[in-house]
Scaffold this motif. Structure first.
Motif, PDB file in Angstrom:
ATOM      1  N   GLU A 178       0.852  -1.186   0.000  1.00  0.00           N
ATOM      2  CA  GLU A 178       0.000   0.000   0.000  1.00  0.00           C
ATOM      3  C   GLU A 178       0.884   1.231   0.000  1.00  0.00           C
ATOM      4  N   VAL A 179       0.374   2.310  -0.541  1.00  0.00           N
ATOM      5  CA  VAL A 179       1.100   3.575  -0.577  1.00  0.00           C
ATOM      6  C   VAL A 179       0.824   4.303   0.733  1.00  0.00           C
ATOM      7  N   SER A 180       1.881   4.654   1.435  1.00  0.00           N
ATOM      8  CA  SER A 180       1.728   5.446   2.659  1.00  0.00           C
ATOM      9  C   SER A 180       2.734   6.590   2.606  1.00  0.00           C
ATOM     10  N   VAL A 181       2.412   7.666   3.282  1.00  0.00           N
ATOM     11  CA  VAL A 181       3.292   8.827   3.322  1.00  0.00           C
ATOM     12  C   VAL A 181       4.648   8.428   3.897  1.00  0.00           C
ATOM     13  N   GLU A 182       4.632   7.615   4.938  1.00  0.00           N
ATOM     14  CA  GLU A 182       5.877   7.207   5.595  1.00  0.00           C
ATOM     15  C   GLU A 182       6.759   6.383   4.662  1.00  0.00           C
ATOM     16  N   ARG A 183       6.155   5.438   3.932  1.00  0.00           N
ATOM     17  CA  ARG A 183       6.951   4.602   3.011  1.00  0.00           C
ATOM     18  C   ARG A 183       7.561   5.457   1.904  1.00  0.00           C
ATOM     19  N   VAL A 184       6.772   6.375   1.348  1.00  0.00           N
ATOM     20  CA  VAL A 184       7.281   7.260   0.295  1.00  0.00           C
ATOM     21  C   VAL A 184       8.402   8.129   0.843  1.00  0.00           C
ATOM     22  N   GLN A 185       8.195   8.689   2.021  1.00  0.00           N
ATOM     23  CA  GLN A 185       9.204   9.556   2.636  1.00  0.00           C
ATOM     24  C   GLN A 185      10.485   8.783   2.932  1.00  0.00           C
ATOM     25  N   ASP A 186      10.385   7.601   3.506  1.00  0.00           N
ATOM     26  CA  ASP A 186      11.558   6.783   3.801  1.00  0.00           C
ATOM     27  C   ASP A 186      12.316   6.405   2.526  1.00  0.00           C
ATOM     28  N   PHE A 187      11.570   6.041   1.486  1.00  0.00           N
ATOM     29  CA  PHE A 187      12.179   5.655   0.222  1.00  0.00           C
ATOM     30  C   PHE A 187      12.942   6.826  -0.385  1.00  0.00           C
TER      31      PHE A 187
END
Length: 142
Positions: A127-136
């Protein structure tokens, strides 16, 4: 940006041409630009060196929530990374998906691309999450 008004404080005495140009460049683009044959040239000629692509299916029931979170993450990197949406349902986007060596079964995915040296990284997502995008993004920037 995305129909929201942003104002540059002109009462500030340290405004110069460079700061004004930066303000315009940052705010002239949408938070997320959809990659299509029409926008492809503009995306590739953008002054942004880093491109983050969300490669997903726009017909998915999860799409509206994915885009909400992706736009929210884009706010955090405004002026640093160009956020792009790649819809797998467009025939013209098949080359983009294959460029990152992805299969439809691996989507949605994030792909980050540094234009000058063609360095790239890919992250498949449940799933797309703000945290995953930010960490990536932060991991790639480091």
């Amino acid at each position: 940006v995305d129909n929201q008004r942003k104002d540059l404080d002109m009462n500030n005495n340290d405004i110069d041409a460079e700061k004004m140009t930066r303000f315009i460049r940052i705010n002239e683009l949408r938070l997320v630009t959809e990659y299509t044959p029409v926008t492809a040239i503009g995306v590739m000629q953008s002054s942004f060196q880093l491109h983050l692509l969300l490669i997903t299916d726009k017909t998915s029931p999860k799409y509206p929530e994915q885009m909400r979170r992706y736009r929210e993450a884009a706010e955090l990197f405004k002026g640093k990374i160009l956020f792009i949406l790649v819809d797998i349902n467009l025939k013209s986007n098949e080359r983009t998906v294959s460029f990152f060596k992805l299969k439809k079964s691996q989507l949605p995915a994030l792909a980050i691309f540094n234009a000058p040296d063609e360095e790239q990284d890919v992250l498949t997502l449940d799933e797309v999450s703000v945290e995953r995008v930010q960490d990536f993004c932060n991991g790639f920037l480091e």
